[in-house]
Design a protein around this motif. Sequence first.
Motif, PDB file in Angstrom:
ATOM      1  N   LEU A  90       0.820  -1.211   0.000  1.00  0.00           N
ATOM      2  CA  LEU A  90       0.000   0.000   0.000  1.00  0.00           C
ATOM      3  C   LEU A  90       0.855   1.262   0.000  1.00  0.00           C
ATOM      4  CD1 LEU A  90      -2.931  -0.965   2.382  1.00  0.00           C
ATOM      5  CD2 LEU A  90      -3.003  -0.685  -0.084  1.00  0.00           C
ATOM      6  N   GLU A  91       1.944   1.222   0.733  1.00  0.00           N
ATOM      7  CA  GLU A  91       2.850   2.384   0.734  1.00  0.00           C
ATOM      8  C   GLU A  91       3.444   2.598  -0.655  1.00  0.00           C
ATOM      9  OE1 GLU A  91       5.597   1.511   3.833  1.00  0.00           O
ATOM     10  OE2 GLU A  91       4.280   2.273   5.425  1.00  0.00           O
ATOM     11  N   ARG A  92       3.760   1.512  -1.343  1.00  0.00           N
ATOM     12  CA  ARG A  92       4.281   1.620  -2.706  1.00  0.00           C
ATOM     13  C   ARG A  92       3.226   2.202  -3.642  1.00  0.00           C
ATOM     14  NH1 ARG A  92       5.741  -3.340  -6.841  1.00  0.00           N
ATOM     15  NH2 ARG A  92       6.190  -2.005  -8.643  1.00  0.00           N
ATOM     16  N   ILE A  93       1.980   1.745  -3.502  1.00  0.00           N
ATOM     17  CA  ILE A  93       0.898   2.265  -4.346  1.00  0.00           C
ATOM     18  C   ILE A  93       0.738   3.769  -4.139  1.00  0.00           C
ATOM     19  CG2 ILE A  93      -1.606   2.228  -4.722  1.00  0.00           C
ATOM     20  CD1 ILE A  93      -1.530  -0.776  -4.077  1.00  0.00           C
ATOM     21  N   MET A  94       0.742   4.195  -2.881  1.00  0.00           N
ATOM     22  CA  MET A  94       0.597   5.629  -2.593  1.00  0.00           C
ATOM     23  C   MET A  94       1.767   6.429  -3.156  1.00  0.00           C
ATOM     24  SD  MET A  94      -1.093   5.776   1.246  1.00  0.00           S
ATOM     25  CE  MET A  94      -0.030   4.567   2.019  1.00  0.00           C
ATOM     26  N   LYS A  95       2.964   5.865  -3.070  1.00  0.00           N
ATOM     27  CA  LYS A  95       4.160   6.558  -3.549  1.00  0.00           C
ATOM     28  C   LYS A  95       4.171   6.692  -5.067  1.00  0.00           C
ATOM     29  CE  LYS A  95       9.222   6.325  -3.283  1.00  0.00           C
ATOM     30  NZ  LYS A  95      10.381   5.561  -2.749  1.00  0.00           N
ATOM     31  N   GLU A  96       3.708   5.640  -5.769  1.00  0.00           N
ATOM     32  CA  GLU A  96       3.777   5.618  -7.237  1.00  0.00           C
ATOM     33  C   GLU A  96       2.477   6.042  -7.910  1.00  0.00           C
ATOM     34  OE1 GLU A  96       5.090   1.772  -8.468  1.00  0.00           O
ATOM     35  OE2 GLU A  96       6.877   1.783  -7.190  1.00  0.00           O
ATOM     36  N   THR A 154      -8.355  -2.905 -17.002  1.00  0.00           N
ATOM     37  CA  THR A 154      -7.622  -1.876 -16.254  1.00  0.00           C
ATOM     38  C   THR A 154      -7.115  -2.434 -14.925  1.00  0.00           C
ATOM     39  OG1 THR A 154      -8.909  -0.085 -17.237  1.00  0.00           O
ATOM     40  CG2 THR A 154      -7.794   0.394 -15.161  1.00  0.00           C
ATOM     41  N   ILE A 155      -7.947  -3.239 -14.269  1.00  0.00           N
ATOM     42  CA  ILE A 155      -7.539  -3.859 -13.004  1.00  0.00           C
ATOM     43  C   ILE A 155      -6.332  -4.762 -13.232  1.00  0.00           C
ATOM     44  CG2 ILE A 155      -8.225  -5.365 -11.111  1.00  0.00           C
ATOM     45  CD1 ILE A 155      -9.773  -2.792 -11.073  1.00  0.00           C
ATOM     46  N   ILE A 156      -6.385  -5.560 -14.282  1.00  0.00           N
ATOM     47  CA  ILE A 156      -5.287  -6.485 -14.593  1.00  0.00           C
ATOM     48  C   ILE A 156      -4.005  -5.712 -14.893  1.00  0.00           C
ATOM     49  CG2 ILE A 156      -4.461  -8.219 -16.220  1.00  0.00           C
ATOM     50  CD1 ILE A 156      -7.404  -9.103 -16.541  1.00  0.00           C
ATOM     51  N   LYS A 157      -4.112  -4.654 -15.675  1.00  0.00           N
ATOM     52  CA  LYS A 157      -2.932  -3.844 -16.006  1.00  0.00           C
ATOM     53  C   LYS A 157      -2.358  -3.191 -14.748  1.00  0.00           C
ATOM     54  CE  LYS A 157      -4.095  -2.727 -20.812  1.00  0.00           C
ATOM     55  NZ  LYS A 157      -4.443  -1.638 -21.779  1.00  0.00           N
ATOM     56  N   PHE A 158      -3.236  -2.778 -13.855  1.00  0.00           N
ATOM     57  CA  PHE A 158      -2.788  -2.185 -12.590  1.00  0.00           C
ATOM     58  C   PHE A 158      -1.985  -3.209 -11.791  1.00  0.00           C
ATOM     59  CE2 PHE A 158      -3.676  -1.646  -8.013  1.00  0.00           C
ATOM     60  CZ  PHE A 158      -3.107  -0.395  -7.792  1.00  0.00           C
ATOM     61  N   CYS A 159      -2.495  -4.435 -11.722  1.00  0.00           N
ATOM     62  CA  CYS A 159      -1.802  -5.497 -10.984  1.00  0.00           C
ATOM     63  C   CYS A 159      -0.457  -5.816 -11.645  1.00  0.00           C
ATOM     64  CB  CYS A 159      -2.665  -6.751 -10.920  1.00  0.00           C
ATOM     65  SG  CYS A 159      -4.212  -6.547  -9.997  1.00  0.00           S
ATOM     66  N   ASN A 160      -0.453  -5.869 -12.973  1.00  0.00           N
ATOM     67  CA  ASN A 160       0.795  -6.126 -13.703  1.00  0.00           C
ATOM     68  C   ASN A 160       1.821  -5.032 -13.457  1.00  0.00           C
ATOM     69  OD1 ASN A 160      -0.977  -7.459 -16.630  1.00  0.00           O
ATOM     70  ND2 ASN A 160      -0.360  -8.472 -14.734  1.00  0.00           N
ATOM     71  N   LYS A 212      -4.978   5.247 -11.785  1.00  0.00           N
ATOM     72  CA  LYS A 212      -4.969   6.112 -10.603  1.00  0.00           C
ATOM     73  C   LYS A 212      -6.252   5.922  -9.802  1.00  0.00           C
ATOM     74  CE  LYS A 212      -2.001   9.905 -12.204  1.00  0.00           C
ATOM     75  NZ  LYS A 212      -1.952  11.355 -12.553  1.00  0.00           N
ATOM     76  N   GLN A 213      -7.370   5.754 -10.519  1.00  0.00           N
ATOM     77  CA  GLN A 213      -8.649   5.505  -9.847  1.00  0.00           C
ATOM     78  C   GLN A 213      -8.591   4.199  -9.068  1.00  0.00           C
ATOM     79  OE1 GLN A 213     -11.031   6.590 -13.775  1.00  0.00           O
ATOM     80  NE2 GLN A 213     -12.435   6.351 -12.068  1.00  0.00           N
ATOM     81  N   VAL A 246      -8.110   1.239  -3.920  1.00  0.00           N
ATOM     82  CA  VAL A 246      -7.436   0.171  -3.160  1.00  0.00           C
ATOM     83  C   VAL A 246      -6.909   0.709  -1.833  1.00  0.00           C
ATOM     84  CG1 VAL A 246      -5.416  -1.341  -3.119  1.00  0.00           C
ATOM     85  CG2 VAL A 246      -6.855  -1.243  -5.159  1.00  0.00           C
ATOM     86  N   VAL A 247      -6.297   1.876  -1.851  1.00  0.00           N
ATOM     87  CA  VAL A 247      -5.746   2.454  -0.622  1.00  0.00           C
ATOM     88  C   VAL A 247      -6.851   2.747   0.387  1.00  0.00           C
ATOM     89  CG1 VAL A 247      -4.591   4.487   0.348  1.00  0.00           C
ATOM     90  CG2 VAL A 247      -3.681   3.392  -1.715  1.00  0.00           C
ATOM     91  N   ASP A 248      -7.984   3.260  -0.087  1.00  0.00           N
ATOM     92  CA  ASP A 248      -9.075   3.636   0.826  1.00  0.00           C
ATOM     93  C   ASP A 248      -9.931   2.441   1.258  1.00  0.00           C
ATOM     94  OD1 ASP A 248      -8.329   6.265   0.744  1.00  0.00           O
ATOM     95  OD2 ASP A 248      -9.791   6.848  -0.772  1.00  0.00           O
ATOM     96  N   ASN A 249      -9.922   1.354   0.462  1.00  0.00           N
ATOM     97  CA  ASN A 249     -10.837   0.232   0.731  1.00  0.00           C
ATOM     98  C   ASN A 249     -10.111  -1.107   0.716  1.00  0.00           C
ATOM     99  OD1 ASN A 249     -13.630   1.754   0.412  1.00  0.00           O
ATOM    100  ND2 ASN A 249     -12.371   2.371  -1.332  1.00  0.00           N
ATOM    101  N   TYR A 250      -8.849  -1.129   1.141  1.00  0.00           N
ATOM    102  CA  TYR A 250      -8.041  -2.340   1.038  1.00  0.00           C
ATOM    103  C   TYR A 250      -8.651  -3.536   1.777  1.00  0.00           C
ATOM    104  CZ  TYR A 250      -6.479  -1.162   5.758  1.00  0.00           C
ATOM    105  OH  TYR A 250      -6.431  -0.866   7.092  1.00  0.00           O
TER     106      TYR A 250
END
Length: 283
Positions: free
Chosen positions: A5-11, A51-57, A20-21, A26-30
């Motif tokens: 989560l810290e990495r997601i917020m940083k990047e 989009t979800i898959i690309k985000f995970c990749n 970005k959405q 994810v950060v607010d509803n993990y």
Amino acid sequence: MQELLERIMKEQDSFPAAQKQVAAYVVDNYYQIPFLSITALARNIGVSDTTIIKFCNQLGFSGFGDFKKVFSDYVHSELTMYNKISRSSLSPHSEHSPFSEVLEEDTANIQSTLTNPINLDNMDHLIQMIQSAKGIYALGGRSSSALAEHLASTLRYLGLQVHTMTGGVGDYLDQISTISTENLVIAFCFPRYTKLIVDSLRDLHEKGIPIVLITDTGLSPAYPYADLVFHCSVTSSAYFPCYASCMSLINAICRGAGAALNPNASLHVRDLEKQLLERGIFL
């Protein structure tokens, strides 16, 4: 999970718009991720499954299932009481004394909390906020309500106007509605995070009311609504959190406030003690 989560917020700023959405959701509803399919998650956010898959990749996962497992493991290991009860070492046949285990964990949590650079940096700012507030409201849900009451009663001893938020949902909302921007809210919020507290802090934040949050990590769902945050380590091998560090932090806050308010605090304590003795409060 915290590192993720810290990495997601940083990047987050480097992601494409749609991703970005996803990152923000994810950060607010993990804590909801383990219970959502990829389609349900995409629908909640308003993006496509792709989009979800690309985000995970983008984060190095092979797909949503691999990504989701991180959150599922966290929920099962940290949020489910049964798992902690079943593996707790505090049993009649344990080779370790409950006293030695508690001493070790409490000491580590207190040291981690009272040496945390964020807490050290924020203390002076908090004392200034306490001094300038016309009224202070302390709130916490479930077991955290005891922490709020302890903080409030100690600050009142110094002559400050401090109120604790109590009652059912209706009463709680009535009390929240009376708080103004001239007041200060100090909130306690620890796992498992109480929805009423998080929702109340969101509403207060939207009204521009200053909020100081005392919580465990930056992953707390109340984190986005705070102006100032203190981190308490509540790590425990048992099935309930260790709040020793919270009590120590409250002690430090009250000592700092007492020193800043002196001599007014000293005069108030002297007069209060006199009244308590005259009325036979103590043996």
